[in-house]
Write a protein that holds these residues in place. Sequence first.
Motif, PDB file in Angstrom:
ATOM      1  N   TRP A 131       5.081   2.857  22.529  1.00 59.24           N
ATOM      2  CA  TRP A 131       4.431   1.977  21.545  1.00 59.24           C
ATOM      3  C   TRP A 131       5.338   1.901  20.318  1.00 59.24           C
ATOM      4  CZ3 TRP A 131       0.870  -0.103  24.434  1.00 59.24           C
ATOM      5  CH2 TRP A 131       0.360   0.641  25.497  1.00 59.24           C
ATOM      6  N   GLN A 134       4.845   2.682  16.263  1.00 60.18           N
ATOM      7  CA  GLN A 134       3.529   3.215  15.934  1.00 60.18           C
ATOM      8  C   GLN A 134       3.605   4.671  15.458  1.00 60.18           C
ATOM      9  OE1 GLN A 134       0.791   1.450  15.979  1.00 60.18           O
ATOM     10  NE2 GLN A 134       0.985  -0.164  17.525  1.00 60.18           N
ATOM     11  N   ALA A 163      -4.822   3.289  15.431  1.00 59.55           N
ATOM     12  CA  ALA A 163      -3.854   2.372  14.813  1.00 59.55           C
ATOM     13  C   ALA A 163      -3.829   2.666  13.317  1.00 59.55           C
ATOM     14  CB  ALA A 163      -4.248   0.927  15.086  1.00 59.55           C
ATOM     15  N   PHE A 169       4.439  -4.792  15.808  1.00 61.87           N
ATOM     16  CA  PHE A 169       5.050  -3.789  16.669  1.00 61.87           C
ATOM     17  C   PHE A 169       5.310  -4.363  18.071  1.00 61.87           C
ATOM     18  CE2 PHE A 169       1.988  -1.792  13.732  1.00 61.87           C
ATOM     19  CZ  PHE A 169       2.867  -1.089  12.923  1.00 61.87           C
ATOM     20  N   TRP A 189       2.592  -6.244  19.812  1.00 62.11           N
ATOM     21  CA  TRP A 189       1.416  -5.540  19.286  1.00 62.11           C
ATOM     22  C   TRP A 189       1.284  -5.898  17.812  1.00 62.11           C
ATOM     23  CZ3 TRP A 189      -1.315  -0.913  21.340  1.00 62.11           C
ATOM     24  CH2 TRP A 189      -2.207  -0.351  20.425  1.00 62.11           C
ATOM     25  N   THR A 191      -1.169  -5.059  14.447  1.00 63.42           N
ATOM     26  CA  THR A 191      -2.263  -4.337  13.801  1.00 63.42           C
ATOM     27  C   THR A 191      -2.584  -5.038  12.486  1.00 63.42           C
ATOM     28  OG1 THR A 191      -1.593  -2.214  14.771  1.00 63.42           O
ATOM     29  CG2 THR A 191      -3.050  -2.138  12.863  1.00 63.42           C
TER      30      THR A 191
END
Length: 470
Positions: A131, A134, A163, A169, A189, A191
């Motif tokens: 990930w 992150q 998160a 990301f 990704w 957030t």
Amino acid sequence: MTSRRDFFKYAGIAGGAVAASAVSRVAMAALPEPVIQTSPNTMAPLVPNSGRAYNPVVTLNGWTLPWRMNQGVKEFHLVAEPVVREMAPGFKAHLWGYNGQSPGPTIEVVEGDRVRIFVTNKLPEHTSIHWHGQRLPNGMDGVAGLNQPAIPSGKTFVYEFVARRPGTFMYHPHADEMTQMAMGMMGFWVTHPKVKNDLIDEVQRDFCFLLNAYDIDPGSYTPKIMTMLDFNLWSWNSRIFPGIDSLNVRLNDKVRIRIGNLTMTNHPIHLHGHEFLVTGTDGGPTPKSTRWHEVTTDVAVGQMRQIEFLADEEGDWAFHCHKSHHTMNAMGHNVPTLIGVDHRGIAKKINNLIPDYMVMGERGMADMTEMEMPIPDNTAAMMTGQGPFGSVEMGGMFSVLKVRRNQKPGDYKDPGWYKHPEGTVAHEYTGPLTEPARFKAEGGQSMPRAQMPAKTTEVKVRKPSSHSNH
């Protein structure tokens, strides 16, 4: 695509806490149904119907993965598998990806969300997921052999973490990475902030896409995974122009574009007609004191860039990588330069042996878009795409920002070509011309050459003519 209604009907199924290891029988009983998407079109934003509200992104030629809420946890299901990706109309590639596509679906969450991602491996070898960017427990970071055992073929693992910070990301394998990323395994990704953040402005349009590259021989389907530099297909979300959708916005919309780079080189991304600010990286939003207006920003390998601008100029504006070879398709790297070469004599002789032989390159490469030469099946033309005034002569990492005053809020449909006001299009001049000024003399030398050649060689330029005598 599996219906979202079917996906969300599983929201009431109970599930227990799990770790990043083989999923237990209890967890398997609660495994969310995987949602599969095979269309290469840009899907509408997925407006959240559970969890915290946010303004969703639009993934260029992609989609957002639905989730279910399970006792306060957002649960997703990713399936790593071989896929067929249409990279442009008439050209498909055999890649590896997630949930039917390469790249995989975008995952959208909100800062503070507890997230649980089930990952089922349908590849012929083991895999994992990192990930990228992150903050999470070390055992969830996804580096096979270091943080976790690799996910064997046919098995399902689960990752769970909070998160912790808003931003842009990526996700991608950290197992046999050279093969799996070269085959297209990656995803986006996002957030979103939980509350108002002074460094994150509200926008009306929020786009995202990944930069990726492939080496696929003309007439074939599968990328060559050993290639390090000589890629011939430079793509956004595994699509190449003219297969990349336009970015359609309303006049005076505040627009955000998120770009991630998982290729083997950097990409100077250039926007016409507007200036933008770099407002975020994979490290998070940038301090306002560090921002200045640009028209090009370089996105290095493994980096994210988030740009924002006010779309206050109507028109169809080019948006592309500024490396010239990255706006071409199926390019050969060993073709000799023939500009200025007189082919006329040899072309006639070759035509006696090969009747369909055509001369290429003596006037530049634009002729290749006009000749419509036969090419192998399942091959993307090198420079193609028709605009309102003729061939655009682009490929690869190229698209169009379409700004329209009559585009409705939240409407992402293509408005068609821009209708220019009268007198605002460059046109042929037919009046008298004076002799243009030309450079006539060389400047001085800081250090004279010690030995001059006995005879000066003068190179004469042959200005290319038409193909009429070939």
